[in-house]
Write an enzyme that holds these catalytic residues in place. Structure first.
Site, PDB file in Angstrom:
ATOM      1  N   HIS A 158      -5.338  -8.962  -3.123  1.00 34.27           N
ATOM      2  CA  HIS A 158      -5.749  -9.465  -1.815  1.00 34.27           C
ATOM      3  C   HIS A 158      -6.887 -10.324  -1.896  1.00 34.27           C
ATOM      4  CE1 HIS A 158      -4.008  -5.377  -1.094  1.00 34.27           C
ATOM      5  NE2 HIS A 158      -3.573  -5.755  -0.239  1.00 34.27           N
TER       6      HIS A 158
ATOM      7  N   TYR B  93      -9.216 -10.302   0.217  1.00 32.13           N
ATOM      8  CA  TYR B  93     -10.568  -9.423   0.542  1.00 32.13           C
ATOM      9  C   TYR B  93     -11.249  -8.939  -0.649  1.00 32.13           C
ATOM     10  CZ  TYR B  93      -7.627  -5.171   0.656  1.00 32.13           C
ATOM     11  OH  TYR B  93      -6.834  -4.243   0.294  1.00 32.13           O
ATOM     12  N   GLU B  94     -10.521  -9.044  -2.175  1.00 29.27           N
ATOM     13  CA  GLU B  94     -11.129  -8.469  -3.137  1.00 29.27           C
ATOM     14  C   GLU B  94     -12.128  -9.478  -3.559  1.00 29.27           C
ATOM     15  OE1 GLU B  94      -8.330  -6.085  -5.524  1.00 29.27           O
ATOM     16  OE2 GLU B  94      -7.048  -6.715  -4.051  1.00 29.27           O
TER      17      GLU B  94
ATOM     18  N   ALA C 293       2.198  -2.727   4.254  1.00 31.08           N
ATOM     19  CA  ALA C 293       1.797  -1.661   5.073  1.00 31.08           C
ATOM     20  C   ALA C 293       1.054  -2.442   6.301  1.00 31.08           C
ATOM     21  CB  ALA C 293       0.793  -0.664   4.809  1.00 31.08           C
TER      22      ALA C 293
ATOM     23  N   ASN D 155       0.105   2.510  11.579  1.00 35.20           N
ATOM     24  CA  ASN D 155      -0.910   2.762  12.656  1.00 35.20           C
ATOM     25  C   ASN D 155      -0.850   1.642  13.900  1.00 35.20           C
ATOM     26  OD1 ASN D 155      -2.140   0.932  10.473  1.00 35.20           O
ATOM     27  ND2 ASN D 155      -3.500   0.715  12.296  1.00 35.20           N
TER      28      ASN D 155
ATOM     29  N   HIS E 257      -7.881   3.461   6.259  1.00 30.62           N
ATOM     30  CA  HIS E 257      -7.114   3.546   5.017  1.00 30.62           C
ATOM     31  C   HIS E 257      -6.472   4.691   4.728  1.00 30.62           C
ATOM     32  CE1 HIS E 257      -5.839   1.463   1.537  1.00 30.62           C
ATOM     33  NE2 HIS E 257      -6.445   2.033   0.747  1.00 30.62           N
TER      34      HIS E 257
ATOM     35  N   MET F 157      -2.605  -7.338   5.905  1.00 29.86           N
ATOM     36  CA  MET F 157      -3.952  -8.133   5.139  1.00 29.86           C
ATOM     37  C   MET F 157      -3.179  -8.857   4.019  1.00 29.86           C
ATOM     38  SD  MET F 157      -6.782  -5.353   5.304  1.00 29.86           S
ATOM     39  CE  MET F 157      -7.494  -4.520   6.794  1.00 29.86           C
ATOM     40  N   SER F 158      -1.973  -9.219   4.035  1.00 32.71           N
ATOM     41  CA  SER F 158      -1.437  -9.724   2.735  1.00 32.71           C
ATOM     42  C   SER F 158      -0.127 -10.682   3.154  1.00 32.71           C
ATOM     43  CB  SER F 158      -0.842  -8.633   1.979  1.00 32.71           C
ATOM     44  OG  SER F 158       0.111  -8.001   2.504  1.00 32.71           O
TER      45      SER F 158
ATOM     46  N   SER G 152       0.819  -1.197   0.119  1.00 29.72           N
ATOM     47  CA  SER G 152      -0.096   0.016   0.013  1.00 29.72           C
ATOM     48  C   SER G 152       0.907   1.124  -0.205  1.00 29.72           C
ATOM     49  CB  SER G 152      -0.725   0.221   1.332  1.00 29.72           C
ATOM     50  OG  SER G 152      -1.765  -0.731   1.412  1.00 29.72           O
TER      51      SER G 152
ATOM     52  N   HIS H 148      -3.148   1.107  -4.946  1.00 29.83           N
ATOM     53  CA  HIS H 148      -2.738  -0.173  -5.448  1.00 29.83           C
ATOM     54  C   HIS H 148      -3.062  -0.027  -6.937  1.00 29.83           C
ATOM     55  CE1 HIS H 148      -2.761  -2.029  -1.424  1.00 29.83           C
ATOM     56  NE2 HIS H 148      -3.749  -1.215  -1.366  1.00 29.83           N
TER      57      HIS H 148
HETATM   58  N1  HPA Z   1      -4.691  -4.120  10.377  1.00 28.22           N
HETATM   59  C1  HPA Z   1      -4.497  -5.040   9.268  1.00 28.22           C
HETATM   60  N2  HPA Z   1      -3.930  -4.368   8.387  1.00 28.22           N
HETATM   61  C2  HPA Z   1      -3.285  -3.207   8.345  1.00 28.22           C
HETATM   62  C3  HPA Z   1      -3.448  -2.353   9.372  1.00 28.22           C
HETATM   63  C4  HPA Z   1      -3.996  -2.788  10.524  1.00 28.22           C
HETATM   64  O1  HPA Z   1      -4.036  -2.061  11.423  1.00 28.22           O
HETATM   65  N3  HPA Z   1      -2.593  -1.284   8.957  1.00 28.22           N
HETATM   66  C5  HPA Z   1      -2.363  -1.561   7.647  1.00 28.22           C
HETATM   67  N4  HPA Z   1      -2.775  -2.674   7.066  1.00 28.22           N
END
Ligand code: HPA
Length: 316
Positions: free
Chosen positions: A92, A94-95, A122, A250, A287, A226-227, A35, A68
């Site tokens: 991903h 989730y897509e 990320a 984050n 996001h 998530m990847s 990302s 992306h």
């Molecule tokens: N959780 C899951 N995936 C992420 C996060 C998160 O806090 N931040 C960036 N990708």
């Protein structure tokens, strides 16, 4: 479940080879840009660049997430002019794609000659010592999905890529992890801004609940994304060496949150109970924050990766 056959991978590879100049017929370094990290391709020698949109390559599915864009880019990276293939925009779960669809490009990279794969992403920090903007070299991963049911190697084994039962206890190559730290320090990244740790993932697209986050932390993960993991499994199955690099965008909310019962009892004068819970409404992941944090650190990461490519090329 539909499994992807070997011929689909070779068709994709042959399509690319027909269109690529000779010097990219055997690229040995591959990089998956996470990302907001696709800017890495702006640092390659622009005259050498050859791009394909995922939608134009047989067998590829398209990436649908903002931040992306979805293209495969070939170019020379660094002073060493290392021929490199970049996935700008990853696919991903989730897509709505299967683990095999998500990892299709990794096997195509293998057929194109890639021996070392760098996966970047990320992620959110579960480890309270990790700060937003820190980098993390992945030491190991923890995949509840792969352990139980969902992983890209389920289905007929494609022996041309690798064995039925591959080990992943050494998934993240030690020598590459050392090169990554060397590249980071040589390009001025402070020692407290780069970590080594354990990556876990959820399928997303929702960020974790507080209890899920506490659970993942308690079983040993430092960060969550998530990847990445399924790509690494496929790469290791095919005998590629892997470096994983995470950018912390984050903090993940692990606090218990406010206690509604205590607050109401206090408000109604039933009993005064002190609530030291955190107002989790104020610290939700989103996001935009992920993309912003990536953008702030993108230049450093790009410098580090370019240096990494030069150090890597010297050792080949
Ligand atoms: N959780 C899951 N995936 C992420 C996060 C998160 O806090 N931040 C960036 N990708």
């Amino acid at each position: 479940m539909v499994f992807i056959s070997e011929i689909t991978y070779t068709t994709s590879c042959n399509f690319l080879k027909e269109k690529l100049p000779e010097h990219f017929h055997n690229v040995r370094l591959g990089i998956i840009c996470g990302s907001g990290l696709g800017g890495l391709v702006d640092t390659i020698e622009q005259s050498s660049k050859v791009e394909f949109l995922y939608g134009d390559i047989p067998g590829f599915v398209t990436s649908t997430v903002s931040g992306h864009s979805g293209k495969l880019v070939f170019g020379y990276l660094g002073d060493s002019r290392t021929p490199t293939v970049f996935m700008v925009g990853r696919i991903h779960l989730y897509e709505g794609y299967s683990p095999q669809q998500c990892t299709f490009p990794v096997r195509v990279m293998k057929l194109l000659g890639v021996q070392t794969l760098v996966v970047t992403n990320a992620c959110g920090a579960l480890n309270p010592e990790f700060k937003v903007g820190d980098l993390m070299v992945i030491n190991d991963h923890l995949s509840l999905a792969a352990v139980t049911a969902e992983n890209p190697l389920i289905g007929p084994n494609l022996d041309t890529f690798g064995p039925r039962f591959p080990p992943v206890s050494d998934a993240y190559t030690y020598a590459l992890r050392k090169l990554a730290f060397r590249a980071a320090f040589e390009t001025g990244i402070a020692k407290d801004d780069i970590r080594e740790g354990v990556y876990t993932y959820s399928s997303g697209p929702m960020y974790e609940s507080r209890s899920e986050a506490r659970f993942l932390k308690s079983i040993g993960a430092d960060v969550v994304g998530m990847s990445t993991v399924h790509e690494v499994i496929v790469a290791r199955h095919a005998g590629m060496q892997v470096l994983g690099l995470s950018l912390i965008t984050n903090p993940v909310v692990v606090a218990r949150g406010k206690d509604a019962k205590k607050e109401v009892m206090t408000e109604m004068g039933i009993e005064t109970v002190v609530d030291d819970g955190v107002d989790t409404e104020l610290i939700k992941a989103n996001h935009e924050e992920v993309l912003e944090a990536s953008a702030r650190r993108a230049d450093d990461l790009q410098r580090m990766m370019t240096r990494f490519a030069d150090l890597w090329a010297k050792e080949q």
